[in-house]
Design a protein around this motif. Structure first.
Motif, PDB file in Angstrom:
ATOM      1  N   UNK A  92       0.805  -1.249  -0.440  1.00 52.29           N
ATOM      2  CA  UNK A  92      -0.442   0.125   0.189  1.00 52.29           C
ATOM      3  C   UNK A  92       0.839   1.174  -0.176  1.00 52.29           C
ATOM      4  N   UNK A  93       1.434   1.499   1.150  1.00 51.33           N
ATOM      5  CA  UNK A  93       2.773   3.063   0.735  1.00 51.33           C
ATOM      6  C   UNK A  93       3.504   2.789  -0.090  1.00 51.33           C
ATOM      7  N   UNK A  94       3.489   1.408  -0.679  1.00 43.57           N
ATOM      8  CA  UNK A  94       4.569   1.155  -2.136  1.00 43.57           C
ATOM      9  C   UNK A  94       3.900   2.296  -3.608  1.00 43.57           C
ATOM     10  N   UNK A  95       2.166   1.932  -3.431  1.00 40.36           N
ATOM     11  CA  UNK A  95       1.734   2.471  -4.340  1.00 40.36           C
ATOM     12  C   UNK A  95       1.704   3.570  -4.149  1.00 40.36           C
ATOM     13  N   UNK A  96       1.026   4.811  -2.270  1.00 37.06           N
ATOM     14  CA  UNK A  96       1.147   5.617  -2.718  1.00 37.06           C
ATOM     15  C   UNK A  96       2.503   6.173  -3.057  1.00 37.06           C
ATOM     16  N   UNK A  97       3.393   5.790  -2.813  1.00 39.86           N
ATOM     17  CA  UNK A  97       5.224   6.429  -2.557  1.00 39.86           C
ATOM     18  C   UNK A  97       4.948   6.802  -4.293  1.00 39.86           C
ATOM     19  N   UNK A  98       4.263   5.833  -5.266  1.00 43.33           N
ATOM     20  CA  UNK A  98       4.063   5.745  -7.101  1.00 43.33           C
ATOM     21  C   UNK A  98       4.135   6.462  -7.475  1.00 43.33           C
TER      22      UNK A  98
END
Length: 333
Positions: free
Chosen positions: A4-10
């Motif tokens: 989830x965090x990776x998606x948001x950072x991207x």
């Protein structure tokens, strides 16, 4: 949560998709928990421990199910306190979940909602739905006509998804929201983010749109910030402040840009934007102006015409408590 965090950072790092605190993202985890971006934070602020609120999405989903017409008004009034009652306690500061938590509850595990400049070229243009149908013949999507954010929008999206499932037998992973933005949803975080990018790139390529502005640099001048980026002069060579005042394209424009002009926090001097606000709020206002400038020019350069929000819709946003709260949060930090 790492995915989830990776998606948001991207996605959150892309100013052409996310301006200021606009948009939101969510992830369902555990039996009934959903992490949803907290109001006043940006998508890129989200980490494994900050920038989001955990809510009981099952309760919220049930609240929006099988609503009778005669229940709409009462449920609309009760929806914000109800959503707040579904927040799980945390050890950190008390945060408010996004005003759009409702529609996140009815979707797949991961949800990404942004206000991309490329998508908004068609969602803010007359005939946008027909354009989407031409561009995305092989994509399962629904188009939701403009409706006020919050409870009513969740009901409209739920009804559109249900109708599509009944007609096509599949859950649409893409939602276009007229005069608002884009939603993608998937049970895989990477697929959700990639679909978001795919949709925007397809629109950009189909219409032959230019890249979004790369220079949004501000310099500090006393207690103000000034931006003299080339796109500012380019906008005023073609358009005017009146264009912004007379064409409300989407809610964030009203919250950050038009309100800023009304309050004297934004001024224009030739090829300069002058921002009389703290850095976080100034950044949000500048990014919102840049997005507006791009969308307007994208619409006209594509041979399209603007389809703006009406007076009732703009009045709702200008007087909505939830947007006033989000605006106040944008001033902090």
């Amino acid at each position: 949560m790492k995915d989830f965090v990776s998606m948001c950072k991207k996605i959150g790092s892309m100013t052409d998709y996310v301006q200021g605190g606009g948009g939101n993202a969510s992830c369902k985890h555990g039996d009934n928990k959903m992490a949803i971006k907290a109001s006043g934070f940006t998508i890129g602020d989200i980490t494994e421990t900050t920038g989001y609120v955990d809510v009981d999405y099952i309760k919220i989903k049930e609240y929006h199910a099988d609503v009778l017409p005669e229940e709409m008004e009462a449920k609309e009034k009760e929806s914000t306190p109800f959503t707040l009652s579904c927040v799980f306690p945390s050890d950190g500061p008390a945060l408010r979940p996004s005003v759009e938590t409702g529609f996140h509850s009815i979707m797949k595990k991961y949800v990404m909602h942004t206000h991309p400049v490329y998508t908004n070229v068609i969602t803010c243009a007359a005939g946008g739905k027909e354009l989407a149908e031409k561009i995305f013949k092989d994509i399962d999507f629904v188009w939701v006509p403009y409706i006020n954010p919050g409870f009513s929008l969740t009901i409209a999206i739920r009804e559109a998804i249900t109708a599509y499932e009944q007609a096509k037998g599949v859950f649409p992973r893409v939602i276009f929201m007229e005069n608002h933005g884009l939603v993608t949803t998937d049970d895989d975080a990477e697929a959700c983010a990639d679909l978001h990018i795919q949709i925007n790139e397809a629109i950009k390529n189909y219409l032959g749109l230019n890249d979004f502005y790369t220079d949004l640099t501000m310099t500090q001048d006393g207690d103000k910030f000034v931006c003299s980026a080339p796109f500012v002069k380019a906008y005023f060579d073609k358009y005017s402040v009146k264009t912004m005042e007379e064409n409300a394209l989407y809610p964030d424009q009203l919250v950050y840009l038009n309100a800023g002009m009304h309050d004297g926090k934004i001024a224009f001097d030739g090829g300069k934007v002058i921002l009389n606000a703290a850095k976080k709020e100034a950044t949000a206002m500048l990014e919102t102006f840049a997005a507006f400038a791009y969308v307007v020019d994208g619409i006209y350069s594509s041979g399209l015409t603007i389809s703006a929000m009406d007076a009732a819709a703009t009045g709702f946003i200008n007087n909505w408590e939830s947007e006033k709260y989000r605006k106040e949060m944008a001033k902090k930090g």
